[in-house]
Design a protein around this motif. Structure first.
Motif, short mmCIF file in Angstrom:
data_model
loop_
_atom_site.label_atom_id
_atom_site.label_comp_id
_atom_site.label_asym_id
_atom_site.label_seq_id
_atom_site.Cartn_x
_atom_site.Cartn_y
_atom_site.Cartn_z
N LEU A 404 -41.70 21.19 -69.14
CA LEU A 404 -41.52 20.63 -67.79
C LEU A 404 -40.44 19.56 -67.74
O LEU A 404 -40.22 18.96 -66.69
CB LEU A 404 -42.85 20.04 -67.30
CG LEU A 404 -43.99 21.03 -67.05
CD1 LEU A 404 -45.24 20.29 -66.60
CD2 LEU A 404 -43.59 22.07 -66.02
N GLY A 405 -39.78 19.30 -68.86
CA GLY A 405 -38.78 18.24 -68.89
C GLY A 405 -39.34 16.87 -69.19
O GLY A 405 -38.64 15.87 -69.04
N GLY A 406 -40.61 16.80 -69.59
CA GLY A 406 -41.22 15.52 -69.93
C GLY A 406 -41.32 15.32 -71.42
O GLY A 406 -40.64 16.00 -72.20
N ASP A 407 -42.17 14.38 -71.83
CA ASP A 407 -42.36 14.16 -73.26
C ASP A 407 -43.78 13.68 -73.49
O ASP A 407 -44.49 13.26 -72.56
CB ASP A 407 -41.35 13.14 -73.82
CG ASP A 407 -41.42 11.80 -73.11
OD1 ASP A 407 -42.48 11.14 -73.20
OD2 ASP A 407 -40.44 11.42 -72.44
N LEU A 408 -44.20 13.74 -74.75
CA LEU A 408 -45.56 13.37 -75.14
C LEU A 408 -45.50 12.66 -76.48
O LEU A 408 -44.76 13.09 -77.38
CB LEU A 408 -46.44 14.62 -75.22
CG LEU A 408 -47.91 14.42 -75.60
CD1 LEU A 408 -48.78 15.41 -74.84
CD2 LEU A 408 -48.11 14.63 -77.11
N THR A 409 -46.26 11.58 -76.59
CA THR A 409 -46.35 10.85 -77.86
C THR A 409 -47.82 10.72 -78.24
O THR A 409 -48.69 10.58 -77.38
CB THR A 409 -45.71 9.46 -77.75
OG1 THR A 409 -46.39 8.71 -76.72
CG2 THR A 409 -44.23 9.56 -77.41
N ALA A 410 -48.08 10.77 -79.53
CA ALA A 410 -49.45 10.62 -80.05
C ALA A 410 -49.37 9.83 -81.34
O ALA A 410 -48.57 10.16 -82.23
CB ALA A 410 -50.07 11.99 -80.30
N ARG A 411 -50.20 8.79 -81.43
CA ARG A 411 -50.12 7.92 -82.61
C ARG A 411 -51.48 7.25 -82.83
O ARG A 411 -52.24 7.04 -81.87
CB ARG A 411 -49.05 6.85 -82.42
CG ARG A 411 -49.33 5.93 -81.24
CD ARG A 411 -48.18 5.00 -80.93
NE ARG A 411 -48.50 4.07 -79.84
CZ ARG A 411 -48.47 4.38 -78.57
NH1 ARG A 411 -48.14 5.59 -78.19
NH2 ARG A 411 -48.77 3.46 -77.66
N PRO A 412 -51.82 6.88 -84.06
CA PRO A 412 -53.06 6.14 -84.32
C PRO A 412 -52.93 4.69 -83.85
O PRO A 412 -51.84 4.14 -83.78
CB PRO A 412 -53.21 6.23 -85.83
CG PRO A 412 -51.83 6.47 -86.34
CD PRO A 412 -51.10 7.26 -85.29
N THR A 413 -54.06 4.09 -83.53
CA THR A 413 -54.09 2.69 -83.10
C THR A 413 -54.54 1.81 -84.26
O THR A 413 -55.16 2.28 -85.22
CB THR A 413 -55.05 2.52 -81.90
OG1 THR A 413 -56.36 2.96 -82.30
CG2 THR A 413 -54.58 3.36 -80.72
N PRO A 414 -54.23 0.50 -84.21
CA PRO A 414 -54.60 -0.39 -85.33
C PRO A 414 -56.09 -0.44 -85.61
O PRO A 414 -56.51 -0.70 -86.74
CB PRO A 414 -54.06 -1.75 -84.88
CG PRO A 414 -52.95 -1.44 -83.92
CD PRO A 414 -53.39 -0.19 -83.22
N ASP A 415 -56.95 -0.20 -84.60
CA ASP A 415 -58.39 -0.30 -84.82
C ASP A 415 -59.01 0.99 -85.33
O ASP A 415 -60.23 1.13 -85.39
CB ASP A 415 -59.09 -0.74 -83.53
CG ASP A 415 -58.88 0.25 -82.39
OD1 ASP A 415 -58.07 1.21 -82.58
OD2 ASP A 415 -59.49 0.08 -81.33
N GLY A 416 -58.16 1.97 -85.69
CA GLY A 416 -58.69 3.22 -86.21
C GLY A 416 -58.87 4.30 -85.18
O GLY A 416 -59.43 5.36 -85.49
N GLY A 417 -58.42 4.05 -83.97
CA GLY A 417 -58.53 5.06 -82.92
C GLY A 417 -57.26 5.87 -82.80
O GLY A 417 -56.46 6.01 -83.74
N PHE A 418 -57.05 6.41 -81.60
CA PHE A 418 -55.89 7.28 -81.38
C PHE A 418 -55.45 7.14 -79.93
O PHE A 418 -56.28 6.97 -79.02
CB PHE A 418 -56.26 8.74 -81.66
CG PHE A 418 -55.07 9.61 -81.99
CD1 PHE A 418 -54.49 9.57 -83.24
CD2 PHE A 418 -54.54 10.45 -81.03
CE1 PHE A 418 -53.41 10.38 -83.55
CE2 PHE A 418 -53.44 11.25 -81.32
CZ PHE A 418 -52.89 11.21 -82.58
N ALA A 419 -54.13 7.15 -79.70
CA ALA A 419 -53.58 6.99 -78.36
C ALA A 419 -52.61 8.13 -78.08
O ALA A 419 -51.77 8.46 -78.91
CB ALA A 419 -52.86 5.64 -78.23
N LEU A 420 -52.73 8.69 -76.90
CA LEU A 420 -51.84 9.77 -76.47
C LEU A 420 -51.29 9.42 -75.10
O LEU A 420 -52.05 9.04 -74.20
CB LEU A 420 -52.60 11.09 -76.42
CG LEU A 420 -51.80 12.34 -76.00
CD1 LEU A 420 -52.27 13.55 -76.77
CD2 LEU A 420 -51.97 12.59 -74.49
N THR A 421 -49.99 9.53 -74.93
CA THR A 421 -49.36 9.28 -73.63
C THR A 421 -48.41 10.43 -73.32
O THR A 421 -47.81 11.02 -74.22
CB THR A 421 -48.57 7.96 -73.63
OG1 THR A 421 -47.56 8.01 -74.65
CG2 THR A 421 -49.49 6.79 -73.88
#
Length: 443
Positions: A404-421
């Protein structure tokens, strides 16, 4: 009046001017195949050479012979008639009327123009009984035949008009005989061209038919494979999902006293299994259709509440923040956003059971913004097993966003979780194709 003007324009530009100046002949590659009637020359070694090279070599040899014969004829006739002709004049006349024979294979139109001018300008009536040099006439007829074989119909018509007009203007007394001699090479050359054109068109038609047949076979093979996959999904996956739904529905009736929480969990399991069966039936319909087009309505962010409720029923503590109009999105954007959030919540269920999850979705300035952040597993619960195949879910989500012309990032968080944007443009110039049916399902 307009028809007469178009006819005159065609005659002047496409016929006469093309024959005299602008026309072009079809190329004759040196490595073209030998004619069938000459393929026996392979047994004596000559046929192993390139046919075009042999033709030009033979043309040069014959040209040399004709030049020598013309010089000898002019010399003998001048001596017999008692008229003086210098050797330079004899050589000039011989080259003017016979040299085009050596060029007729590589440059047929140029050879004919040279032959036409040479025959028109050279007058040997004072030395010979006719105004034409014999070898020059043979050269002219050979050039006319080659032009008819290698040039278009309009150019050949122009060459014929110039040739017939030329013999009548040069010597009316012999013009009738000369005109009769011009007919066979023109007819033979044009017949050969028609045959070659027909064979070429037939070969192109066969090639197109073979291509269409191959494409049909490929499409049939793809459809057969999709139907095979559909049967496997129906016989194996659908059967197991049906059994899960039936057992989850029947389980409360097998035990006299069952906690309400367990009853609710079993109801959620049954509902989830039925949803999966619905999705599976949609996929089976796509696989079994001839063109693979989606016909069933696709989910969008209007079904986000169902996703969140399923995640909460699975033990996640989900909070949401929604902003902007998320229900009127184009089908491709809404489906992609739904699949990304679905995969993100599924990953949280597998890898961080019981965790706190925050879901953020907003639509502003033509961009849909998505965010899913989960903490570590709650109460020391161990994370679930990793995704088979090395995390293809994230790859699928990223592919959907990029399409769609966008982007996606996924990375672990410092507290042991996970973040997706992710950000998805609602309307982008690059979206020239329909994205309502992505090539890959992230789930």
């Amino acid at each position: 009046m307009a028809g007469e003007s178009a006819l005159l324009k065609w005659v002047l530009r496409d016929v006469l001017l093309a024959a005299a100046v602008t026309g072009r002949a079809d190329p004759a590659p040196l490595d073209r195949p030998w004619p069938f009637v000459l393929r026996w020359t392979t047994y004596i070694g000559i046929g192993r050479a390139r046919f075009g090279v042999v033709v030009n070599v033979v043309g040069v040899v014959l040209t040399v012979v004709m030049i020598g014969g013309t010089i000898s004829l002019l010399s003998d006739e001048s001596i017999r008639r008692g008229t003086e002709m210098s050797g330079v004049t004899e050589l000039f006349i011989a080259l003017a009327v016979t040299a085009p024979f050596a060029l007729r294979d590589l440059h047929p139109l140029a050879a004919w123009r040279w032959s036409f001018l040479g025959t028109a300008l050279v007058d040997v009536g004072g030395w010979l009984s006719t105004p034409y040099v014999p070898w020059g006439a043979i050269t002219a007829l050979a050039c006319v035949c080659t032009v008819a074989m290698r040039c278009s119909r309009d150019v050949t018509l122009g060459v014929a008009i110039f040739s017939f007009a030329g013999v009548w203007l040069k010597d009316p007394e012999t013009a009738l005989n000369a005109s009769i001699l011009l007919v066979p090479p023109l007819a033979v050359g044009y017949a050969v061209r028609l045959r070659q054109t027909s064979r070429r068109q037939l070969a192109e038609q066969r090639l197109r038919l073979a291509f269409e047949e191959r494409r049909h076979q490929d499409a049939e093979a793809v459809l057969t494979e999709r139907q095979r996959i559909a049967r496997e999904l129906h016989d194996v996956v659908a059967h197991h999902m049906s059994m899960i739904a039936i057992q989850a529905e029947a389980a409360p009736y097998k035990v006299e006293s069952i906690p309400d929480e367990t009853r609710r969990d079993l109801a959620e399991i049954r509902a989830t299994a039925l949803d999966a069966l619905t999705e599976l039936r949609r996929i089976l319909g796509v696989l079994r259709s001839e063109d693979g087009a989606e016909t069933a309505p696709q989910p969008g962010l209007d079904r986000l509440d169902d996703l969140v409720n399923n995640a909460r029923a699975a033990g996640l503590h989900v909070t949401t923040r929604l902003d902007g109009d998320l229900t009127g999105l184009p089908p491709g954007v809404g489906l992609t956003a739904y699949r990304i959030l679905q995969e993100a919540l599924s990953n949280a269920m597998r890898h961080a059971p019981g965790s706190q999850v925050h879901v953020d979705a907003s639509h502003a300035d033509g961009i849909v913004w998505l965010g899913v952040v989960n903490g570590p597993p709650a109460n020391g619960q161990p994370p679930g097993p990793g995704l088979p195949g090395g995390g293809h879910g994230l790859i699928g989500m990223r592919e959907r966003a990029t399409a769609l012309g966008g982007d996606l990032t996924a990375r672990p968080t410092p507290d042991g979780g996970f973040a997706l944007t992710a950000n998805l443009p609602v309307e982008t110039p690059s979206r020239a194709r329909d994205t309502s049916t992505p090539a890959r399902d992230a789930t």
